[in-house]
Design a protein around this motif. Structure first.
Motif, mmCIF file in Angstrom:
data_model
loop_
_atom_site.group_PDB
_atom_site.id
_atom_site.type_symbol
_atom_site.label_atom_id
_atom_site.label_comp_id
_atom_site.label_asym_id
_atom_site.label_seq_id
_atom_site.Cartn_x
_atom_site.Cartn_y
_atom_site.Cartn_z
ATOM 1 N N GLU A 12 0.822 -1.209 0.000
ATOM 2 C CA GLU A 12 0.000 0.000 0.000
ATOM 3 C C GLU A 12 0.856 1.259 0.000
ATOM 4 N N LYS A 13 1.894 1.290 0.837
ATOM 5 C CA LYS A 13 2.773 2.455 0.873
ATOM 6 C C LYS A 13 3.475 2.646 -0.470
ATOM 7 N N SER A 14 3.900 1.561 -1.080
ATOM 8 C CA SER A 14 4.609 1.652 -2.357
ATOM 9 C C SER A 14 3.694 2.184 -3.448
ATOM 10 N N LEU A 15 2.469 1.707 -3.488
ATOM 11 C CA LEU A 15 1.528 2.170 -4.508
ATOM 12 C C LEU A 15 1.162 3.631 -4.300
ATOM 13 N N ALA A 16 1.102 4.071 -3.032
ATOM 14 C CA ALA A 16 0.790 5.476 -2.747
ATOM 15 C C ALA A 16 1.914 6.396 -3.203
ATOM 16 N N LEU A 17 3.142 5.888 -3.189
ATOM 17 C CA LEU A 17 4.309 6.698 -3.553
ATOM 18 C C LEU A 17 4.597 6.665 -5.046
ATOM 19 N N ALA A 18 4.455 5.496 -5.665
ATOM 20 C CA ALA A 18 4.964 5.286 -7.021
ATOM 21 C C ALA A 18 4.026 5.860 -8.090
ATOM 22 N N ASP A 19 4.620 6.105 -9.257
ATOM 23 C CA ASP A 19 3.853 6.526 -10.428
ATOM 24 C C ASP A 19 3.328 5.323 -11.206
ATOM 25 N N ARG A 20 4.169 4.281 -11.278
ATOM 26 C CA ARG A 20 3.788 3.073 -11.987
ATOM 27 C C ARG A 20 4.243 1.869 -11.189
ATOM 28 N N VAL A 21 3.695 0.709 -11.533
ATOM 29 C CA VAL A 21 4.021 -0.516 -10.809
ATOM 30 C C VAL A 21 4.206 -1.662 -11.798
ATOM 31 N N TYR A 22 5.189 -2.491 -11.508
ATOM 32 C CA TYR A 22 5.346 -3.790 -12.160
ATOM 33 C C TYR A 22 5.182 -4.849 -11.075
ATOM 34 N N ALA A 23 4.550 -5.961 -11.423
ATOM 35 C CA ALA A 23 4.442 -7.088 -10.502
ATOM 36 C C ALA A 23 5.110 -8.297 -11.123
ATOM 37 N N MET A 24 5.848 -9.039 -10.276
ATOM 38 C CA MET A 24 6.532 -10.245 -10.730
ATOM 39 C C MET A 24 5.989 -11.466 -10.021
ATOM 40 N N ALA A 25 6.002 -12.576 -10.713
ATOM 41 C CA ALA A 25 5.730 -13.888 -10.129
ATOM 42 C C ALA A 25 6.469 -14.915 -10.973
ATOM 43 N N HIS A 26 7.134 -15.842 -10.303
ATOM 44 C CA HIS A 26 7.840 -16.923 -10.994
ATOM 45 C C HIS A 26 8.812 -16.416 -12.048
ATOM 46 N N GLY A 27 9.493 -15.287 -11.745
ATOM 47 C CA GLY A 27 10.511 -14.791 -12.644
ATOM 48 C C GLY A 27 10.000 -14.088 -13.878
ATOM 49 N N SER A 73 -7.871 1.968 -11.645
ATOM 50 C CA SER A 73 -8.887 1.457 -10.731
ATOM 51 C C SER A 73 -8.661 -0.026 -10.421
ATOM 52 N N ASN A 74 -9.062 -0.435 -9.234
ATOM 53 C CA ASN A 74 -8.993 -1.829 -8.786
ATOM 54 C C ASN A 74 -7.604 -2.420 -8.926
ATOM 55 N N LEU A 75 -6.578 -1.596 -8.669
ATOM 56 C CA LEU A 75 -5.220 -2.084 -8.846
ATOM 57 C C LEU A 75 -4.877 -3.186 -7.848
ATOM 58 N N GLN A 76 -5.344 -3.048 -6.597
ATOM 59 C CA GLN A 76 -5.075 -4.078 -5.596
ATOM 60 C C GLN A 76 -5.630 -5.425 -6.042
ATOM 61 N N GLY A 77 -6.846 -5.422 -6.553
ATOM 62 C CA GLY A 77 -7.444 -6.662 -7.028
ATOM 63 C C GLY A 77 -6.683 -7.259 -8.191
ATOM 64 N N ARG A 78 -6.224 -6.390 -9.097
ATOM 65 C CA ARG A 78 -5.452 -6.876 -10.243
ATOM 66 C C ARG A 78 -4.110 -7.456 -9.794
ATOM 67 N N LEU A 79 -3.508 -6.847 -8.757
ATOM 68 C CA LEU A 79 -2.251 -7.384 -8.236
ATOM 69 C C LEU A 79 -2.461 -8.778 -7.644
ATOM 70 N N GLU A 80 -3.533 -8.923 -6.873
ATOM 71 C CA GLU A 80 -3.790 -10.236 -6.290
ATOM 72 C C GLU A 80 -4.021 -11.282 -7.363
ATOM 73 N N GLU A 81 -4.727 -10.908 -8.400
ATOM 74 C CA GLU A 81 -4.968 -11.845 -9.503
ATOM 75 C C GLU A 81 -3.653 -12.201 -10.195
ATOM 76 N N ALA A 82 -2.803 -11.177 -10.387
ATOM 77 C CA ALA A 82 -1.517 -11.411 -11.056
ATOM 78 C C ALA A 82 -0.636 -12.351 -10.225
ATOM 79 N N TYR A 83 -0.622 -12.140 -8.894
ATOM 80 C CA TYR A 83 0.200 -12.985 -8.023
ATOM 81 C C TYR A 83 -0.319 -14.410 -7.963
#
Length: 243
Positions: free
Chosen positions: A202-217, A228-238
Motif C-alpha cells: 500500500e505504501k509503495s503504490l501510494a508513492l509510485a507513479d507506476r508498478v510492475y508485478a513479478m511472479a515466478h521470474g 482502478s482496482n489495482l489491488q485486485g489486479r495485483l492479487e490476480e496477477a500474483y
C-alpha cells in the motif's frame, strides 16, 4: 501510460538470468523514464532481487539486454553502471562499523575529486538529519534504522540518475520507513528516477507513479498506480493464473 522507448532512461529487454544453470528470470521487459518512481512488487521468490542484480551488473545475463540512457550494460560492472548514474542500494548491505559516518560516505565517493566529494556528502546528509548530527560518530554506534539510512546516503553520494532501492524498509520502524519514502519522493521531485522493490504494497503504490508485478521470474502486470482496482489486479496477477 508508458512513453516511447527513446524517452526511456532504463530499458530491460527480454532479459533472462539466473544462478549457474538455474534460470530465474524469463524474458523480462521493463522500462523507466526520467524522474519517476516505479514500484516492483511480488511475493518472496518472485525474482525481484535477481532482476535488480542483473540490471546493476551484479549478475551476468543469459540473454536479452539492459540499456541505460541508450547504452547497453552488457558486461558492465556495478562500478561501470554507477559511473553512468545507475546506483543499486542492496538489501542487507552493511556499513563499516569502525569508521565514522563521514568516512563511510567518503568511501562511497572515493573516486570523486575531494572538493566535489565533500559537497556530495553534505547534500546526502541533508536528506537524513538524524545521521547528519552524528557524522563524526562511529557507524557502529548508530541504531539499525540509522545504519540503513547511511546505506541509502552512500548511494546518494554517487548522484544517481536512477536509484534502485531493494527493500529499504527492512528492519525499520514505521517512522523511519516514512522517512525513507519521503527521501524517495524528494529525489523524484529533483529529477532522479527511483526503482523501489518493497513488501509494503500500500505504501509503495501510494508513492509510485507506476508498478510492475513479478511472479515466478516473469512480469505479470504493469500499470499506472492511479488505475482502478489495482489491488485486485495485483492479487490476480500474483495468485491467479500464475499460482
Amino acid at each position: 501510460m508508458h512513453t516511447s522507448a527513446h524517452e526511456d532512461l532504463l530499458q530491460v529487454q527480454r532479459l533472462n538470468a539466473g544462478y549457474g544453470k538455474i534460470q530465474i528470470l524469463h524474458d523480462v521487459d521493463m522500462a523507466m523514464r526520467p524522474g519517476e518512481i516505479v514500484a516492483l512488487l511480488g511475493p518472496n521468490g518472485a525474482g525481484k532481487s535477481t532482476l535488480m542484480r542483473a540490471i546493476s551488473g551484479l549478475l551476468p545475463w543469459m540473454s536479452g539486454d539492459v540499456r541505460f540512457d541508450g547504452k547497453s550494460l552488457h558486461r558492465a560492472s556495478p562500478r561501470d553502471a554507477a559511473k553512468l548514474g545507475l546506483v543499486h542500494v542492496i538489501e542487507g548491505h552493511h556499513v563499516f562499523t569502525q569508521l565514522s559516518v563521514q568516512d563511510n560516505l567518503a568511501l562511497a565517493g572515493y573516486d570523486i575529486a575531494r572538493a566535489e566529494r565533500q559537497q556530495r556528502i553534505q547534500d546526502a546528509l541533508a536528506f537524513f538529519p538524524e545521521i547528519a548530527q552524528k557524522r563524526h560518530d562511529r557507524a557502529g554506534a548508530l541504531s539499525g534504522g540509522q545504519q540503513q539510512m547511511l546505506v541509502v546516503a552512500q548511494g546518494l553520494v554517487k548522484r544517481p540518475r536512477l536509484l534502485i532501492l531493494d527493500e529499504p524498509s527492512a528492519g525499520l520502524s514505521p517512522v523511519l520507513v516514512d522517512r525513507v519514502f519521503e527521501v524517495a519522493a524528494r529525489l523524484r521531485d529533483e529529477g532522479t528516477s527511483v526503482l523501489l522493490v518493497e513488501q509494503l504494497v500500500e505504501k509503495s503504490l501510494a508513492l509510485a507513479d507506476r508498478v510492475y508485478a513479478m511472479a515466478h521470474g516473469e512480469i505479470v502486470l504493469q500499470a499506472d498506480t492511479n488505475e482502478s482496482n489495482l489491488q485486485g489486479r495485483l492479487e490476480e496477477a500474483y495468485f491467479g493464473q500464475h499460482a
